[in-house]
Scaffold this active site. Structure first.
Site, PDB file in Angstrom:
ATOM      1  CG  ASN A 169      -0.239  -0.306  -3.319  1.00 32.41           C
ATOM      2  OD1 ASN A 169      -0.080  -1.513  -3.458  1.00 32.41           O
ATOM      3  ND2 ASN A 169       0.721   0.562  -3.547  1.00 32.41           N
ATOM      4  CB  VAL A 200       0.167 -11.677   0.834  1.00 31.27           C
ATOM      5  CG1 VAL A 200      -1.008 -11.702   1.813  1.00 31.27           C
ATOM      6  CG2 VAL A 200       0.849 -10.315   0.860  1.00 31.27           C
ATOM      7  CG  ASP A 230       4.599   2.195  -4.124  1.00 31.45           C
ATOM      8  OD1 ASP A 230       4.735   2.855  -5.174  1.00 31.45           O
ATOM      9  OD2 ASP A 230       4.701   0.951  -4.098  1.00 31.45           O
ATOM     10  CG  ASP A 254       0.362  -3.686  -0.519  1.00 35.34           C
ATOM     11  OD1 ASP A 254       0.405  -4.582   0.345  1.00 35.34           O
ATOM     12  OD2 ASP A 254       0.063  -3.899  -1.706  1.00 35.34           O
ATOM     13  CD  GLU A 291     -10.188  -6.581   8.933  1.00 30.95           C
ATOM     14  OE1 GLU A 291     -11.390  -6.606   8.627  1.00 30.95           O
ATOM     15  OE2 GLU A 291      -9.618  -5.554   9.364  1.00 30.95           O
ATOM     16  CB  ALA A 325       6.319  -8.797   1.227  1.00 28.29           C
ATOM     17  CB  VAL A 344      -9.464  -7.152   2.949  1.00 29.75           C
ATOM     18  CG1 VAL A 344     -10.589  -6.356   2.301  1.00 29.75           C
ATOM     19  CG2 VAL A 344      -8.831  -6.367   4.095  1.00 29.75           C
ATOM     20  CE  LYS A 377       3.333  -6.415   2.593  1.00 30.60           C
ATOM     21  NZ  LYS A 377       2.794  -5.033   2.451  1.00 30.60           N
TER      22      LYS A 377
END
Length: 325
Positions: A259, A112, A254, A271, A209, A110, A211, A131
């Protein structure tokens, strides 16, 4: 959260598409002229090829209607929406405009993007992380088999397509990961876990959201070198976050220092497409133990005393909270 239906009948798929006008009528006529696309005796059922063409027609029609000061109109009304009450910072007006401001991060599965949603003619706006999962990469979720254990598939046709990694199947996999992450974030947000607010899901796109501050994303934990007191505080925040997840029967799947984000001293878990159902997935405890070992190793490698981050003790505590011991 609303139950998601994959690739519904032509008529129901476009019940909400009044704004497409003549484009929808044109699509219907084109499909009516297509031989062999509708299975005999099953009104409205389309082959995968016809559905792909139909989806492209719809995308082309939407792309033709671009707002003057943005990349698209708000997709809020067509998406699965986040939990209520909606945050005060979120713009939910259907007449709002979305505008991309740049790339935040690229990855194997993916990408972002930084996205601004604003009301034209006002000062009301909000920043979000868009994402977008990719489905056309042959590497897509190469480790997905283990994570998918315990997730129920509704249709044998979809299961075969996903197993065979056809184009249709890869798209289903990408959407299932998006659905899983959105559902996990919604659950965890409601429980008070430190995760980004899940704004919406539309197909394989999640809006979350953002961050960070003033368009600059907060750093990943892996980028930091915390002082001893800060390091201990972040570890305690992480254990609290993992405890909330385990109490809900969930594991990250993961987890690593890449992450986790740190924003104004607050740890944020991100994630989560590979979120694991610790109860339904037979490998759930294995994934949980690996998550704990990975992050504990990072903290002890930065100076946290090993007795404060003993992986086995933390794992056993989390398994207790999940009801697995």
């Amino acid at each position: 959260m609303r139950e998601h239906e994959h690739y519904a009948d032509f008529e129901s798929d476009f019940d909400h598409a009044d704004d497409l006008g003549w484009q929808v009528k044109k699509a219907k006529k084109a499909l009516a002229r297509t031989e062999g696309d509708v299975e005999p005796g099953r009104r409205g059922r389309l082959t995968e090829e016809a559905k792909d063409r139909l989806a492209q027609m719809r995308e082309d029609a939407v792309a033709a209607d671009v707002p003057p000061d943005g990349d698209r109109w708000s997709t809020w009304g067509d998406a699965d929406q986040g939990p209520k009450p909606y945050p005060s910072w979120l713009v939910t007006d259907l007449s709002a405009v979305d505008r991309e401001l740049g790339v935040v991060k690229t990855g194997k599965e993916a990408d972002v993007f930084l996205l601004e949603r604003a009301m034209p003619g006002t000062d009301r706006s909000c920043l979000m992380a868009a994402k977008r999962y990719r489905s056309n990469d042959h590497r897509l979720f190469h480790r997905d088999a283990g994570y998918l254990e315990g997730r129920r598939m509704r249709r044998s046709r979809e299961m075969r397509a996903m197993a065979n990694r056809s184009a249709f199947g890869r798209n289903l996999i990408a959407e299932r990961w998006a659905v899983a992450e959105f559902a996990a974030l919604t659950t965890l947000w409601k429980l008070g876990a430190p995760v980004p607010y899940p704004v919406q899901r539309d197909g394989t796109e999640l809006l979350l959201e953002f961050v960070g501050t003033d368009g600059a994303a907060a750093p990943r934990l892996a980028q930091l070198r915390p002082e001893p007191d800060e390091l201990l505080g972040l570890w305690r925040q992480l254990v609290d976050a993992l405890s909330v997840m385990a109490s809900a029967g969930l594991g990250h799947g993961d987890l690593s220092a890449f992450n986790l984000m740190v924003h104004d001293g607050r740890l944020v878990v991100i994630d989560l497409p590979q979120v694991v159902d610790l109860v339904a997935n037979p490998r759930g405890p294995e994934f949980l133990e690996r998550d704990v070992r990975n992050v504990a190793g990072w903290f002890t490698g930065r100076g946290l005393p090993p007795e404060l981050a003993e992986p086995r003790e933390v794992t056993e505590m989390l398994l207790d909270l999940a009801g697995l011991r």
